[in-house]
Enzyme design. Structure first.
Site: not given
Ligand code: AMP
Length: 216
Positions: A15, A90, A129, A162, A173
């Site tokens: 996203k 969300r 990431r 992160r 998550r």
């Protein structure tokens, strides 16, 4: 006419990456709720401290706090012509509030781009990431490397991993997404706003599919 686009999908599906590309090609403002929280954490605001206590556990920040933050952002003049919302809404209450906010200035959610991919891909993407400290540009250690290791190509800032991208937190998550965010798929499908795109493809192909969906 103002255009408001929502990017919906699980953590790590792309996203953020796609929102940045779409924002550039459509000249719409990119609003990422996660980036706004991380900005607050960086600036050590009260909101940042509160958000961090949820984010570190992989949980959602409470609706009232999140909605107030987005409201503050979306009412700024640069969003008058539209925006690309990434990571918000969300939950169904957030979606209800978004409709109300946009209606206040005659807008609405025009299209919801629903990006999907298998869980194994989400884990692979989040574990590799790297995120840019200054503006949230996103890289991957195998699929999308920066020109210089550890440095953002766009703004020269430091790249970091992160805290919530660890395998353990990503699993939480994904669970939170399935339980609390998935109801939005039906929510927007019923309203005729949902377009599904296969996020398992390479970045360029996903962008092509998203742009095709928007043209329709
Ligand atoms: P993201 O950068 O979109 O992956 O979001 C990172 C984290 O920020 C999430 O795991 C949540 O803790 C929090 N967050 C971001 N957007 C929202 C939202 N719309 N509602 C509640 N929490 C959010």
């Amino acid at each position: 006419m103002a255009i408001y686009i929502v990017l919906l999908g699980p953590p790590g599906v792309g996203k953020g990456t796609q929102a940045k590309i779409l924002a550039e090609s459509t000249e719409l403002v990119h609003i990422s709720s996660g980036d706004l929280f991380r900005e607050n954490i960086g600036n050590q605001t009260e909101l940042g401290k509160l958000a961090k206590s949820y984010m570190d556990k992989g949980e959602l920040v409470p609706d009232d706090v999140t909605i107030a933050m987005i409201r503050d952002r979306i009412f700024r003049p640069d969003c008058k012509t539209g925006a690309i919302l990434d990571g918000f809404p969300r939950t169904p209450p957030q979606a209800d509030e978004l409709e109300k906010m946009l209606a206040e200035f005659g807008g609405q959610v025009d299209t919801v781009l629903y990006i999907t991919a298998a869980e194994s891909i989400l884990i692979e993407r989040t574990s590799g990431r790297w995120s840019c400290r200054a503006q949230g540009h996103i890289y991957h250690q195998e699929f999308n490397m920066p020109k210089q290791a550890g440095i953002c190509d766009y703004d020269g800032s430091e790249l970091y991993h992160r805290d919530d991208d660890t395998a353990e937190t990503v699993a939480i998550r994904i669970g939170v997404y399935l339980e609390q965010t998935m109801p939005l798929v039906e929510y927007y499908r019923k309203r005729g706003k949902l377009v599904e795109v296969n996020g398992a493809q390479g970045v360029e192909q996903v962008t092509k599919d998203l742009l095709t969906a928007l043209k329709k």
